[in-house]
Design a protein around this motif. Structure first.
Motif, PDB file in Angstrom:
ATOM      1  N   VAL A   1      21.165 -15.140  69.086  1.00 42.34           N
ATOM      2  CA  VAL A   1      20.318 -16.164  68.479  1.00 42.34           C
ATOM      3  C   VAL A   1      20.986 -17.518  68.703  1.00 42.34           C
ATOM      4  N   ASN A   2      20.313 -18.381  69.432  1.00 41.55           N
ATOM      5  CA  ASN A   2      20.869 -19.693  69.735  1.00 41.55           C
ATOM      6  C   ASN A   2      20.447 -20.676  68.652  1.00 41.55           C
ATOM      7  N   TRP A   3      21.238 -20.752  67.592  1.00 40.60           N
ATOM      8  CA  TRP A   3      20.890 -21.604  66.468  1.00 40.60           C
ATOM      9  C   TRP A   3      20.903 -23.080  66.826  1.00 40.60           C
ATOM     10  N   ALA A   4      21.560 -23.446  67.910  1.00 46.58           N
ATOM     11  CA  ALA A   4      21.629 -24.855  68.306  1.00 46.58           C
ATOM     12  C   ALA A   4      20.249 -25.439  68.602  1.00 46.58           C
ATOM     13  N   LYS A   5      19.278 -24.564  68.863  1.00 42.91           N
ATOM     14  CA  LYS A   5      17.915 -25.032  69.121  1.00 42.91           C
ATOM     15  C   LYS A   5      17.221 -25.508  67.849  1.00 42.91           C
ATOM     16  N   TRP A   6      17.858 -25.281  66.700  1.00 41.23           N
ATOM     17  CA  TRP A   6      17.230 -25.601  65.418  1.00 41.23           C
ATOM     18  C   TRP A   6      18.121 -26.559  64.630  1.00 41.23           C
ATOM     19  N   PRO A   7      18.317 -27.775  65.128  1.00 47.00           N
ATOM     20  CA  PRO A   7      19.203 -28.732  64.438  1.00 47.00           C
ATOM     21  C   PRO A   7      18.658 -29.192  63.092  1.00 47.00           C
ATOM     22  N   GLU A   8      17.377 -28.871  62.813  1.00 42.94           N
ATOM     23  CA  GLU A   8      16.824 -29.234  61.502  1.00 42.94           C
ATOM     24  C   GLU A   8      17.450 -28.430  60.373  1.00 42.94           C
ATOM     25  N   ILE A   9      18.036 -27.288  60.712  1.00 45.01           N
ATOM     26  CA  ILE A   9      18.676 -26.445  59.708  1.00 45.01           C
ATOM     27  C   ILE A   9      20.014 -27.067  59.324  1.00 45.01           C
ATOM     28  N   PRO A  10      20.266 -27.326  58.045  1.00 48.08           N
ATOM     29  CA  PRO A  10      21.524 -27.972  57.637  1.00 48.08           C
ATOM     30  C   PRO A  10      22.769 -27.249  58.156  1.00 48.08           C
ATOM     31  N   ALA A  11      22.759 -25.924  58.153  1.00 47.12           N
ATOM     32  CA  ALA A  11      23.929 -25.179  58.636  1.00 47.12           C
ATOM     33  C   ALA A  11      24.209 -25.470  60.103  1.00 47.12           C
ATOM     34  N   VAL A  12      23.144 -25.663  60.879  1.00 53.57           N
ATOM     35  CA  VAL A  12      23.295 -25.963  62.305  1.00 53.57           C
ATOM     36  C   VAL A  12      23.763 -27.403  62.484  1.00 53.57           C
ATOM     37  N   ALA A  13      23.131 -28.308  61.773  1.00 55.74           N
ATOM     38  CA  ALA A  13      23.473 -29.722  61.899  1.00 55.74           C
ATOM     39  C   ALA A  13      24.935 -29.982  61.556  1.00 55.74           C
ATOM     40  N   ASN A  14      25.469 -29.212  60.608  1.00 54.57           N
ATOM     41  CA  ASN A  14      26.843 -29.434  60.150  1.00 54.57           C
ATOM     42  C   ASN A  14      27.852 -28.444  60.715  1.00 54.57           C
ATOM     43  N   ASN A  15      27.393 -27.641  61.677  1.00 57.99           N
ATOM     44  CA  ASN A  15      28.284 -26.658  62.324  1.00 57.99           C
ATOM     45  C   ASN A  15      28.863 -25.668  61.323  1.00 57.99           C
ATOM     46  N   HIS A  16      28.043 -25.255  60.378  1.00 56.47           N
ATOM     47  CA  HIS A  16      28.465 -24.279  59.376  1.00 56.47           C
ATOM     48  C   HIS A  16      27.865 -22.913  59.698  1.00 56.47           C
ATOM     49  N   ILE A  17      28.233 -22.397  60.859  1.00 56.80           N
ATOM     50  CA  ILE A  17      27.810 -21.068  61.298  1.00 56.80           C
ATOM     51  C   ILE A  17      29.079 -20.257  61.507  1.00 56.80           C
ATOM     52  N   ILE A  18      29.274 -19.257  60.673  1.00 59.83           N
ATOM     53  CA  ILE A  18      30.567 -18.581  60.567  1.00 59.83           C
ATOM     54  C   ILE A  18      30.435 -17.096  60.889  1.00 59.83           C
ATOM     55  N   THR A  19      31.409 -16.564  61.619  1.00 60.52           N
ATOM     56  CA  THR A  19      31.484 -15.138  61.930  1.00 60.52           C
ATOM     57  C   THR A  19      32.590 -14.495  61.106  1.00 60.52           C
ATOM     58  N   ILE A  20      32.281 -13.355  60.478  1.00 57.66           N
ATOM     59  CA  ILE A  20      33.293 -12.628  59.708  1.00 57.66           C
ATOM     60  C   ILE A  20      33.292 -11.159  60.114  1.00 57.66           C
ATOM     61  N   GLU A  21      34.312 -10.449  59.718  1.00 55.21           N
ATOM     62  CA  GLU A  21      34.387  -9.006  59.963  1.00 55.21           C
ATOM     63  C   GLU A  21      33.511  -8.272  58.948  1.00 55.21           C
ATOM     64  N   GLY A  22      32.508  -7.570  59.451  1.00 52.14           N
ATOM     65  CA  GLY A  22      31.520  -6.946  58.583  1.00 52.14           C
ATOM     66  C   GLY A  22      32.070  -5.892  57.647  1.00 52.14           C
ATOM     67  N   ASP A  23      33.034  -5.097  58.115  1.00 55.72           N
ATOM     68  CA  ASP A  23      33.549  -4.004  57.292  1.00 55.72           C
ATOM     69  C   ASP A  23      34.083  -4.483  55.947  1.00 55.72           C
ATOM     70  N   LEU A  24      34.587  -5.694  55.906  1.00 56.22           N
ATOM     71  CA  LEU A  24      35.218  -6.180  54.685  1.00 56.22           C
ATOM     72  C   LEU A  24      34.225  -6.394  53.552  1.00 56.22           C
ATOM     73  N   VAL A  25      32.963  -6.605  53.882  1.00 53.52           N
ATOM     74  CA  VAL A  25      31.970  -6.766  52.824  1.00 53.52           C
ATOM     75  C   VAL A  25      30.975  -5.613  52.772  1.00 53.52           C
ATOM     76  N   HIS A  26      30.810  -4.901  53.881  1.00 56.09           N
ATOM     77  CA  HIS A  26      29.813  -3.834  53.915  1.00 56.09           C
ATOM     78  C   HIS A  26      30.338  -2.526  53.351  1.00 56.09           C
ATOM     79  N   ARG A  27      31.585  -2.216  53.596  1.00 57.07           N
ATOM     80  CA  ARG A  27      32.145  -0.963  53.081  1.00 57.07           C
ATOM     81  C   ARG A  27      32.408  -1.090  51.587  1.00 57.07           C
ATOM     82  N   THR A  28      31.992  -0.071  50.876  1.00 56.14           N
ATOM     83  CA  THR A  28      32.049  -0.129  49.413  1.00 56.14           C
ATOM     84  C   THR A  28      33.378   0.400  48.877  1.00 56.14           C
ATOM     85  N   GLY A  29      34.453  -0.120  49.410  1.00 64.01           N
ATOM     86  CA  GLY A  29      35.782   0.296  48.986  1.00 64.01           C
ATOM     87  C   GLY A  29      36.587  -0.883  48.467  1.00 64.01           C
ATOM     88  N   PRO A  30      37.857  -0.672  48.162  1.00 65.96           N
ATOM     89  CA  PRO A  30      38.674  -1.708  47.516  1.00 65.96           C
ATOM     90  C   PRO A  30      38.881  -2.952  48.363  1.00 65.96           C
TER      91      PRO A  30
END
Length: 315
Positions: free
Chosen positions: A238-267
Motif C-alpha cells: 500500500v503506497n500511502w504516499a499517494k494520500w498526503p491528505e492523511i495526517p499520518a502520511v503528511a507527518n511521516n507517522h507510518i510505523i512498522t512493528i513486530e506483530g508477534d509482540l502484540v498478537h500473541r496472547t502471552g507475557p
C-alpha cells in the motif's frame, strides 16, 4: 518402543492422576522423574511455560512456537490446523495444553483418545497472569509463576497509568494490505486504549474488517502502524504516499512493528504494548510541539525472536 495402543493405555492412567491434582488444586512434583510431560498446542502457551521456568516439561508442540530460542528444539507434532495423533500418543503426555486456536474437532478427538486437556486461552490482558498461575500449579513452579504474574500486573498498571488518560491519538492499524484489513478486536482495542490511542475502526461489526482507502482517508488517522511477521503479505504494497491528505502520511507517522509482540496472547505482549504506547506518545508530542523530530518509519522490537505467523494468537 511401545505400540500406540499401549502408549494410550499408559497415558489414560497418567491423565487421570493429573486431572485429580488439578481438581484438588494440588501442585505436581517438579523433580525430573515426576515433572508432568506436556504437549502444548499454541505458541503463546509455550512462551508462558518458559516464562515460569517449566520449559523442560514440554515434550511436543506446534509449528511457529519459536520463542524463546530453546522452544525451537522441541519436537513438532502438528500445526494450528493439524495434529499427528500417532506421534502424540507415542509421546505419552500427561496433559495437553490447548487454546482458542485449537479447533473444536481437534479437542473432541483428543478427549475421545483419553487425554486431559488444559485450556490456556486468553481473551484479555488480565487473563495472562491468571493463566501463568494456573500453569505454575500444573507444573509445580508456583513461586516463579506468582512472581511473573505479579510483575505482569505491575507493568500493565504502570503502562496504563502513564499513557491511558493522555490526549487521544487517532490510529489506523494495518493488519493486512490486500485486501486492506484492520482490527476492531477486543484484544487489540484493549492495548490501544491503554496507550491513549483511538482506533479509528474500533466500532466495526467485524473484528477484522476490510476497509477502503477512502474510508481510511475519511477517518483521518494521525499514525499508521503496520505489524510484520512471517507469512503475511508485503505490508509495503500500500503506497500511502499517494494520500498526503492523511495526517499520518503528511507527518511521516507510518510505523512498522513486530506483530508477534502484540498478537500473541502471552507475557511478551507488554513489550509490544509499551512499544505501541511509545509510538503513540511520540505522535502526541509531535502534535503539541511541531519541533519534535519525526519518528522512524520502522521501530525495532525489544525481542530477538524471528517473525512468525498468527497461530497461537488473537489475530
Amino acid at each position: 518402543m511401545k505400540s500406540a495402543s499401549s502408549a494410550l493405555s499408559t497415558t489414560k492412567y497418567a491423565t487421570m492422576a493429573i486431572s485429580l491434582c488439578l481438581a484438588l488444586g494440588v501442585s505436581l512434583p517438579v523433580n525430573a522423574e515426576k515433572q508432568p510431560r506436556l504437549i502444548v498446542l499454541s505458541p503463546h502457551a509455550v512462551e508462558m511455560i518458559f516464562e515460569i521456568g517449566a520449559g523442560d516439561s514440554i515434550i511436543g508442540t506446534v509449528e511457529y512456537a519459536d520463542y524463546p530460542a530453546a522452544a525451537n528444539d522441541i519436537r513438532r507434532i502438528g500445526r494450528h490446523d493439524f495434529i499427528d495423533y500417532e506421534a502424540l500418543m507415542l509421546l505419552q503426555p500427561d496433559a495437553i495444553i490447548v487454546s482458542s486456536t485449537t479447533t473444536a474437532s481437534m479437542q473432541s478427538r483428543l478427549t475421545e483418545l483419553g487425554f486431559t486437556l488444559v485450556d490456556a486461552s486468553v481473551k484479555d490482558l488480565k487473563q495472562i497472569p491468571e493463566r501463568l498461575i494456573e500453569l505454575g500449579k500444573l507444573t509445580g513452579h508456583n513461586t516463579e509463576a506468582n512472581n511473573s504474574a505479579e510483575a505482569f500486573n505491575q507493568t500493565l498498571t504502570q503502562l496504563r497509568d502513564t499513557y491511558q488518560d493522555k490526549a487521544p491519538v487517532n490510529l489506523f492499524y494495518q493488519v493486512w494490505p490486500t485486501p486492506l484489513t484492520t482490527t476492531a478486536s477486543p484484544w487489540m482495542n484493549e492495548i490501544f486504549t491503554g496507550c491513549g490511542a483511538n482506533n479509528v475502526f474500533s466500532n466495526s461489526v467485524s473484528e477484522y474488517p476490510q476497509v477502503s482507502l477512502e474510508q481510511v482517508l475519511y477517518s483521518t488517522p494521525e499514525v499508521i502502524i503496520k505489524p510484520v511477521y512471517h507469512g503475511n503479505a508485503d505490508q509495503e504494497s500500500v503506497n500511502w504516499a499517494k494520500w498526503p491528505e492523511i495526517p499520518a502520511v503528511a507527518n511521516n507517522h507510518i510505523i512498522t512493528i513486530e506483530g508477534d509482540l502484540v498478537h500473541r496472547t502471552g507475557p511478551r505482549v507488554l513489550q509490544g504494548m509499551e512499544l505501541v504506547c511509545e509510538i503513540i506518545d511520540k505522535v502526541r508530542r509531535a502534535k503539541q510541539s511541531p519541533a519534535e523530530p519525526l519518528i522512524s518509519s520502522q521501530v525495532n522490537s525489544p525481542s530477538n525472536n524471528k517473525h512468525a505467523p498468527t497461530e497461537g494468537s488473537l489475530l
